[in-house]
Write a protein that holds these residues in place. Structure first.
Motif, PDB file in Angstrom:
ATOM      1  N   UNK A  68     -57.381  -9.444  -1.604  1.00 36.09           N
ATOM      2  CA  UNK A  68     -56.431  -9.310  -0.506  1.00 36.09           C
ATOM      3  C   UNK A  68     -55.000  -9.380  -1.014  1.00 36.09           C
ATOM      4  N   UNK A  69     -54.820  -9.966  -2.188  1.00 36.50           N
ATOM      5  CA  UNK A  69     -53.494 -10.119  -2.785  1.00 36.50           C
ATOM      6  C   UNK A  69     -53.247  -9.028  -3.806  1.00 36.50           C
ATOM      7  N   UNK A  70     -51.988  -8.591  -3.891  1.00 33.93           N
ATOM      8  CA  UNK A  70     -51.626  -7.647  -4.943  1.00 33.93           C
ATOM      9  C   UNK A  70     -50.137  -7.784  -5.239  1.00 33.93           C
ATOM     10  N   UNK A  83     -50.875 -21.997   1.232  1.00 33.05           N
ATOM     11  CA  UNK A  83     -51.439 -20.665   1.003  1.00 33.05           C
ATOM     12  C   UNK A  83     -50.815 -20.008  -0.216  1.00 33.05           C
ATOM     13  N   UNK A  84     -49.498 -20.160  -0.370  1.00 35.37           N
ATOM     14  CA  UNK A  84     -48.822 -19.586  -1.526  1.00 35.37           C
ATOM     15  C   UNK A  84     -49.270 -20.215  -2.830  1.00 35.37           C
ATOM     16  N   UNK A  85     -49.477 -21.526  -2.825  1.00 34.13           N
ATOM     17  CA  UNK A  85     -49.955 -22.207  -4.026  1.00 34.13           C
ATOM     18  C   UNK A  85     -51.373 -21.769  -4.379  1.00 34.13           C
ATOM     19  N   UNK A  90     -54.657 -18.346  -8.090  1.00 33.16           N
ATOM     20  CA  UNK A  90     -55.497 -17.169  -8.311  1.00 33.16           C
ATOM     21  C   UNK A  90     -54.838 -16.168  -9.257  1.00 33.16           C
ATOM     22  N   UNK A  91     -53.632 -16.508  -9.753  1.00 27.25           N
ATOM     23  CA  UNK A  91     -52.964 -15.664 -10.730  1.00 27.25           C
ATOM     24  C   UNK A  91     -51.850 -14.792 -10.203  1.00 27.25           C
ATOM     25  N   UNK A 116     -48.900 -25.270 -11.622  1.00 27.59           N
ATOM     26  CA  UNK A 116     -48.648 -23.887 -11.219  1.00 27.59           C
ATOM     27  C   UNK A 116     -47.165 -23.544 -11.347  1.00 27.59           C
ATOM     28  N   UNK A 117     -46.900 -22.270 -11.565  1.00 30.77           N
ATOM     29  CA  UNK A 117     -45.531 -21.779 -11.617  1.00 30.77           C
ATOM     30  C   UNK A 117     -45.270 -20.898 -10.409  1.00 30.77           C
TER      31      UNK A 117
END
Length: 233
Positions: A68-70, A83-85, A90-91, A116-117
């Protein structure tokens, strides 16, 4: 008692959860490795400082269906940034935005402790789109519809979502005015976006989230008060 008096009128999803200074979320997808997020909270910030069910639901869905992410992911009205974290875990390249500078500081603390960054940018929707927000491929938004007036949100989405951009919107209706706002948002979005379709919040494979040793309280995924939409510009 003072904290409870402040929290209750704001309709936080879980009063017990809202009072926690730190949550440890464990995500165990049906495929892939389990990972944990350390999520800090500051209830003194009000709605920007605590975790809502919709953010948990979207995080869980992203873990089960990362496709769902790109590209570059921008979360608007991020609050705790749950949600953002999850997207960052997930990369994804993630930019968290909120009008509360303090909320962004708390989210940064969570990201650091979770290993995480992420980037953070203060953005009030009444202000022009920051340069840092440009180039988003995916926009995520949870619990950003509170009233009938969604004009600022619509302006923000129009400025942020360039052609081809996908918006993942999760909203929980808590009042007649928020329902009217969601209807207005979807109606107006149909003129801005070429696609506006509802998605399921519950994937076929159930993911597990845990707070310490017990399950986090989540709403019934069949509850008609919770809505998930995918909008394509």
């Amino acid at each position: 008692m003072g904290l409870r008096a402040e929290l209750a009128p704001r309709s936080f999803d879980s009063l017990e959860r809202a009072e926690a200074k730190r949550l440890q979320l464990t995500f165990a997808p049906s495929v892939g490795k389990k990972f944990r997020l350390a999520l800090h909270q500051d209830a003194s910030l009000g709605i920007a400082g605590v975790l809502y069910d919709c953010a948990l639901l979207l995080a869980r869905r992203l873990v089960e269906e990362p496709r769902l992410l790109s590209g570059k992911v921008v979360e608007i009205g991020c609050g705790t940034g749950c949600a953002g974290l999850a997207a960052a875990a997930l990369g994804a390249e993630v930019l968290l935005t909120d009008r509360s500078e303090r909320a962004l500081q708390v989210a940064k603390q969570s990201a650091k402790e979770s290993g995480l960054t992420v980037s953070c940018q203060r953005w009030d929707w009444a202000d022009p789109l920051p340069l840092e927000c440009r180039g988003a491929s995916t926009v995520i938004a949870t619990d950003v519809v509170y009233s009938e007036d969604v004009s600022a949100l619509l302006n923000a989405l129009e400025a942020l979502a360039a052609p081809g951009c996908v918006v993942l919107l999760v909203a929980k209706v808590r009042s007649p005015s928020s329902l009217a706002g969601l209807r207005s948002l979807l109606n107006e979005a149909s003129h801005l976006f070429k696609e506006c379709v509802p998605l399921s919040l519950q994937p076929a494979a159930q993911a597990t989230l845990q707070l310490a040793a017990k399950d986090l309280p989540l709403p019934d995924v069949q509850d008609k008060a919770v809505y998930f939409y995918r909008l394509v510009r």
